[in-house]
Design an enzyme around this catalytic site. Sequence first.
Site, PDB file in Angstrom:
ATOM      1  N   GLN A 193     -22.915  43.762 -59.830  1.00  0.00           N
ATOM      2  CA  GLN A 193     -22.996  42.354 -59.428  1.00  0.00           C
ATOM      3  C   GLN A 193     -21.604  41.741 -59.502  1.00  0.00           C
ATOM      4  OE1 GLN A 193     -26.738  40.460 -61.363  1.00  0.00           O
ATOM      5  NE2 GLN A 193     -26.172  42.189 -62.648  1.00  0.00           N
ATOM      6  N   ASN A 194     -20.670  42.512 -60.070  1.00  0.00           N
ATOM      7  CA  ASN A 194     -19.332  41.964 -60.284  1.00  0.00           C
ATOM      8  C   ASN A 194     -18.520  41.972 -59.001  1.00  0.00           C
ATOM      9  OD1 ASN A 194     -20.056  41.668 -62.894  1.00  0.00           O
ATOM     10  ND2 ASN A 194     -18.928  43.439 -63.659  1.00  0.00           N
ATOM     11  N   CYS A 227      -6.766  34.176 -39.575  1.00  0.00           N
ATOM     12  CA  CYS A 227      -7.351  35.520 -39.649  1.00  0.00           C
ATOM     13  C   CYS A 227      -6.406  36.498 -38.938  1.00  0.00           C
ATOM     14  CB  CYS A 227      -8.717  35.516 -38.974  1.00  0.00           C
ATOM     15  SG  CYS A 227      -9.397  37.158 -38.693  1.00  0.00           S
ATOM     16  N   ALA A 229     -19.935  46.595 -74.745  1.00  0.00           N
ATOM     17  CA  ALA A 229     -19.931  47.608 -73.687  1.00  0.00           C
ATOM     18  C   ALA A 229     -18.867  48.677 -73.942  1.00  0.00           C
ATOM     19  CB  ALA A 229     -19.696  46.943 -72.330  1.00  0.00           C
ATOM     20  N   HIS A 248     -22.804  41.768 -54.594  1.00  0.00           N
ATOM     21  CA  HIS A 248     -22.466  40.342 -54.474  1.00  0.00           C
ATOM     22  C   HIS A 248     -21.080  40.109 -53.861  1.00  0.00           C
ATOM     23  CE1 HIS A 248     -25.592  39.160 -57.805  1.00  0.00           C
ATOM     24  NE2 HIS A 248     -26.147  39.438 -56.642  1.00  0.00           N
ATOM     25  N   ASP A 307     -15.177  41.874 -59.293  1.00  0.00           N
ATOM     26  CA  ASP A 307     -13.890  42.507 -59.615  1.00  0.00           C
ATOM     27  C   ASP A 307     -13.899  43.965 -59.156  1.00  0.00           C
ATOM     28  OD1 ASP A 307     -14.785  44.354 -61.775  1.00  0.00           O
ATOM     29  OD2 ASP A 307     -15.206  42.511 -62.890  1.00  0.00           O
ATOM     30  N   TYR A 355     -11.801  30.552 -55.859  1.00  0.00           N
ATOM     31  CA  TYR A 355     -11.765  32.007 -55.619  1.00  0.00           C
ATOM     32  C   TYR A 355     -10.331  32.534 -55.537  1.00  0.00           C
ATOM     33  CZ  TYR A 355     -16.767  31.963 -55.492  1.00  0.00           C
ATOM     34  OH  TYR A 355     -18.083  31.823 -55.869  1.00  0.00           O
TER      35      TYR A 355
HETATM   36  P1  NAD Z   1     -24.215  36.874 -67.036  1.00  0.00           P
HETATM   37  O1  NAD Z   1     -22.988  36.143 -67.457  1.00  0.00           O
HETATM   38  O2  NAD Z   1     -25.400  36.085 -66.647  1.00  0.00           O
HETATM   39  O3  NAD Z   1     -24.632  37.859 -68.223  1.00  0.00           O
HETATM   40  C1  NAD Z   1     -23.679  38.626 -68.897  1.00  0.00           C
HETATM   41  C2  NAD Z   1     -24.388  39.420 -69.977  1.00  0.00           C
HETATM   42  O4  NAD Z   1     -23.410  40.271 -70.567  1.00  0.00           O
HETATM   43  C3  NAD Z   1     -24.991  38.561 -71.096  1.00  0.00           C
HETATM   44  O5  NAD Z   1     -26.314  38.984 -71.352  1.00  0.00           O
HETATM   45  C4  NAD Z   1     -24.073  38.853 -72.301  1.00  0.00           C
HETATM   46  O6  NAD Z   1     -24.779  38.886 -73.529  1.00  0.00           O
HETATM   47  C5  NAD Z   1     -23.546  40.230 -71.976  1.00  0.00           C
HETATM   48  N1  NAD Z   1     -22.227  40.515 -72.542  1.00  0.00           N
HETATM   49  C6  NAD Z   1     -21.195  39.664 -72.771  1.00  0.00           C
HETATM   50  N2  NAD Z   1     -20.160  40.306 -73.293  1.00  0.00           N
HETATM   51  C7  NAD Z   1     -20.517  41.606 -73.391  1.00  0.00           C
HETATM   52  C8  NAD Z   1     -19.861  42.787 -73.883  1.00  0.00           C
HETATM   53  N3  NAD Z   1     -18.613  42.764 -74.343  1.00  0.00           N
HETATM   54  N4  NAD Z   1     -20.538  43.958 -73.846  1.00  0.00           N
HETATM   55  C9  NAD Z   1     -21.821  44.029 -73.380  1.00  0.00           C
HETATM   56  N5  NAD Z   1     -22.487  42.941 -72.924  1.00  0.00           N
HETATM   57  C10 NAD Z   1     -21.835  41.754 -72.916  1.00  0.00           C
HETATM   58  O7  NAD Z   1     -23.756  37.856 -65.865  1.00  0.00           O
HETATM   59  P2  NAD Z   1     -24.571  38.615 -64.727  1.00  0.00           P
HETATM   60  O8  NAD Z   1     -25.902  39.020 -65.254  1.00  0.00           O
HETATM   61  O9  NAD Z   1     -23.645  39.632 -64.168  1.00  0.00           O
HETATM   62  O10 NAD Z   1     -24.828  37.504 -63.599  1.00  0.00           O
HETATM   63  C11 NAD Z   1     -23.782  36.625 -63.247  1.00  0.00           C
HETATM   64  C12 NAD Z   1     -23.348  36.513 -61.788  1.00  0.00           C
HETATM   65  O11 NAD Z   1     -22.011  35.978 -61.769  1.00  0.00           O
HETATM   66  C13 NAD Z   1     -23.259  37.821 -61.070  1.00  0.00           C
HETATM   67  O12 NAD Z   1     -24.016  37.676 -59.939  1.00  0.00           O
HETATM   68  C14 NAD Z   1     -21.776  38.030 -60.689  1.00  0.00           C
HETATM   69  O13 NAD Z   1     -21.653  38.184 -59.295  1.00  0.00           O
HETATM   70  C15 NAD Z   1     -21.054  36.782 -61.074  1.00  0.00           C
HETATM   71  N6  NAD Z   1     -19.856  37.008 -61.954  1.00  0.00           N
HETATM   72  C16 NAD Z   1     -19.020  38.094 -61.797  1.00  0.00           C
HETATM   73  C17 NAD Z   1     -17.927  38.304 -62.651  1.00  0.00           C
HETATM   74  C18 NAD Z   1     -17.019  39.507 -62.450  1.00  0.00           C
HETATM   75  O14 NAD Z   1     -16.911  40.003 -61.336  1.00  0.00           O
HETATM   76  N7  NAD Z   1     -16.367  40.023 -63.495  1.00  0.00           N
HETATM   77  C19 NAD Z   1     -17.683  37.400 -63.681  1.00  0.00           C
HETATM   78  C20 NAD Z   1     -18.539  36.285 -63.818  1.00  0.00           C
HETATM   79  C21 NAD Z   1     -19.619  36.121 -62.943  1.00  0.00           C
END
Ligand code: NAD
Length: 236
Positions: A91-92, A136, A219, A109, A94, A56
């Site tokens: 869910q991100n 802390c 996206a 999350h 970032d 992390y």
């Molecule tokens: P996932 O990786 O399971 O799914 C990502 C989806 O995005 C896929 O279906 C893929 O086809 C699609 N995708 C990839 N590139 C894309 C683009 N350029 N434009 C549009 N769609 C695109 O991710 P999830 O469903 O968010 O679940 C994963 C878990 O992991 C989450 O709970 C999250 O907390 C965590 N996570 C977060 C980050 C972050 O904060 N950026 C990164 C990785 C994982």
Amino acid sequence: MNEIGNIVILTGAGISAESGLRTFRAEDGLWEDHPVEQVATPQGFAHDPGLVQRFYDERRANVRGASPNAAHLALGRLDAQWKGELLIVTQNIDDLHERGGAARVLHMHGEALSVWCVACDARHHWTGTLSDGPPCPACGQVAMRPDIVWFGEMPYRMEEIFAAIARADLFVSIGTSGAVYPAAGFVQQASASGARTLELNLEESLGSRLFDETRLGMASELVPAWVDQLLGAPLP
Ligand code: NAD
């Protein structure tokens, strides 16, 4: 489109992929080359806290080095201009929605740039590392962990999310695979309470058949075009 008042938008790792943050690959269960059980479960943390803290620390550094892309910026524009209710449930971990100008954001999350002291329950904005065991700032104990919801833990602010979905006229899912619950179930709740449902994703997801409409693509292209459509701007 003008009859739409309340909007809930769910975002996942796909919206940040074009900002250089890797998605979580459901197919092989790896995230940045680590099995998810190792770096995204309480058991993994108990087994090897050093490895999880370093993982992390790296995510925190990557997030700081990334910039919002056109999809984040378009949602920022939508948030600024939309007069009805709007909630971006991400869910991100970032902070690219916030840096893209969005204010109505809920991190179900957790957040990479937040840490949680399990001794005194304080949370702190944190841009540095935890693997070197800093105390802390509130209680002085060395007991801080990433403020991330791991598999097996309860996502944040679920009541607020369910209430917003119940009031929504439109539910939009962006860049999420539909593999991680409870977020994967939001579309069914939205449909059941009468909302229209739209999915914007690179490829068909596990949940695609549950949406009224799915648009496939990047996206950074799909989201600005959809926001223009919603705000009534002429399409380019
Ligand atoms: P996932 O990786 O399971 O799914 C990502 C989806 O995005 C896929 O279906 C893929 O086809 C699609 N995708 C990839 N590139 C894309 C683009 N350029 N434009 C549009 N769609 C695109 O991710 P999830 O469903 O968010 O679940 C994963 C878990 O992991 C989450 O709970 C999250 O907390 C965590 N996570 C977060 C980050 C972050 O904060 N950026 C990164 C990785 C994982």
